[in-house]
Scaffold this motif. Structure first.
Motif, short mmCIF file in Angstrom:
data_model
loop_
_atom_site.label_atom_id
_atom_site.label_comp_id
_atom_site.label_asym_id
_atom_site.label_seq_id
_atom_site.Cartn_x
_atom_site.Cartn_y
_atom_site.Cartn_z
N ALA A 174 0.86 -1.14 -0.33
CA ALA A 174 0.15 0.03 0.08
C ALA A 174 0.78 1.24 0.03
N MET A 175 2.11 1.21 0.41
CA MET A 175 2.65 2.55 0.89
C MET A 175 3.68 2.45 -0.51
N GLY A 176 3.98 1.51 -1.23
CA GLY A 176 5.09 1.46 -2.05
C GLY A 176 6.56 1.31 -1.66
N ALA A 177 6.73 0.53 -0.59
CA ALA A 177 7.97 0.11 -0.03
C ALA A 177 8.64 -0.70 -1.16
N ALA A 178 10.13 -0.37 -1.10
CA ALA A 178 10.93 -1.12 -1.93
C ALA A 178 10.96 -2.69 -1.90
N PRO A 179 11.24 -3.29 -3.04
CA PRO A 179 11.46 -5.02 -2.90
C PRO A 179 12.36 -5.30 -2.09
N SER A 180 13.47 -4.58 -1.70
CA SER A 180 14.49 -5.04 -0.83
C SER A 180 14.17 -4.60 0.52
N ASP A 181 12.87 -4.11 1.08
CA ASP A 181 12.82 -4.01 2.39
C ASP A 181 12.17 -5.32 2.88
N PRO A 182 12.92 -5.80 3.77
CA PRO A 182 12.68 -6.94 4.47
C PRO A 182 11.33 -7.07 5.41
N LEU A 183 10.06 -6.88 4.51
CA LEU A 183 8.81 -6.93 5.23
C LEU A 183 8.32 -8.12 6.06
N ALA A 184 8.68 -9.09 5.58
CA ALA A 184 8.14 -10.32 6.07
C ALA A 184 9.05 -10.64 7.46
N ALA A 185 10.28 -10.42 7.45
CA ALA A 185 10.83 -10.89 8.64
C ALA A 185 10.67 -9.88 9.53
#
Length: 224
Positions: free
Chosen positions: A129-140
């Motif tokens: 929703a916020m347009g975070a980068a693919p490299s941001d470790p969102l799942a962890a």
């Protein structure tokens, strides 16, 4: 239980890091998390808890095909998330995560991981929703955040210790990278979760303490 309860000044500070266009969407997601936490706090019968969670699962999935009912959290999600390409069905796993706490009499390592993966999926959806980068470790980051918060609310010391043990390496991994500008708000919540893990079991985190606020400011400036 909630990772950032209403009225918490650290929540307000972290949310200020969100891109303006995505802040309301993140607030709607956190409101969903708060509602599910409140549901579990106020439900003593597991069967009733399962029924109430099933209602939420079905209501979220129906957002993709029907107008939101007269329920503020669902209306906010429909208004803020759907226009950003986030499907209601993608929110259902968050409910599945909370269901683990109702379905399992004892929380072993597998159950805790399933809880973290489900509830922590909030970060993945928020990143979209916020347009975070693919490299941001969102799942962890999301899993670590979910488990660190849970650990502070579990009554069984061994379960709380297990939750902290799983959360710690996830948060270490997530915070070893530089976060993008749009994903930085989620990194801030992960930093708060990691700081909470350093507080001795049974003690309340020192919300608003200078070292915690300073850590958030540094993250806002650097993404670290």
């Amino acid at each position: 239980m909630t990772g950032a309860s209403g009225g918490n000044p650290e929540r307000a500070l972290a949310l200020s890091y969100a891109p303006r266009a995505g802040r309301a969407a993140l607030e709607a997601l956190l409101a969903l998390d708060d509602a599910l936490a409140q549901l579990l706090r106020t439900t003593r019968e597991p069967a009733l808890g399962q029924l109430r969670l099933a209602w939420w699962r079905e209501a979220l999935a129906r957002l993709d095909s029907e107008a939101a009912p007269a329920e503020p959290v669902l209306q906010a999600l429909a208004r803020e998330m759907l226009p950003k390409g986030v499907r209601g069905a993608s929110l259902v796993p968050i409910v599945h995560g909370w269901e683990v706490l109702v379905e399992e009499e004892a929380l072993d390592r597998d159950a805790l991981r399933r809880f973290g993966e489900g509830r922590g999926g909030l970060f993945v959806v928020a990143g979209t929703a916020m347009g975070a980068a693919p490299s941001d470790p969102l799942a962890a980051a999301g899993q670590g955040w979910a488990l660190a918060d849970l650990a502070r609310h579990l009554r069984a010391p061994d379960e709380a210790a297990e939750a902290r043990d799983i959360a710690a390496p996830l948060l270490k991994e997530a915070l070893s990278r530089r976060w993008s500008r749009n994903g930085r708000v989620l990194g801030a919540f992960a930093h708060l979760a990691r700081l909470d893990l350093r507080v001795p079991a049974g003690e309340a985190p020192p919300v608003g303490a200078p070292h915690r606020v300073g850590r958030l400011f540094w993250h806002r400036l650097t993404g670290r």
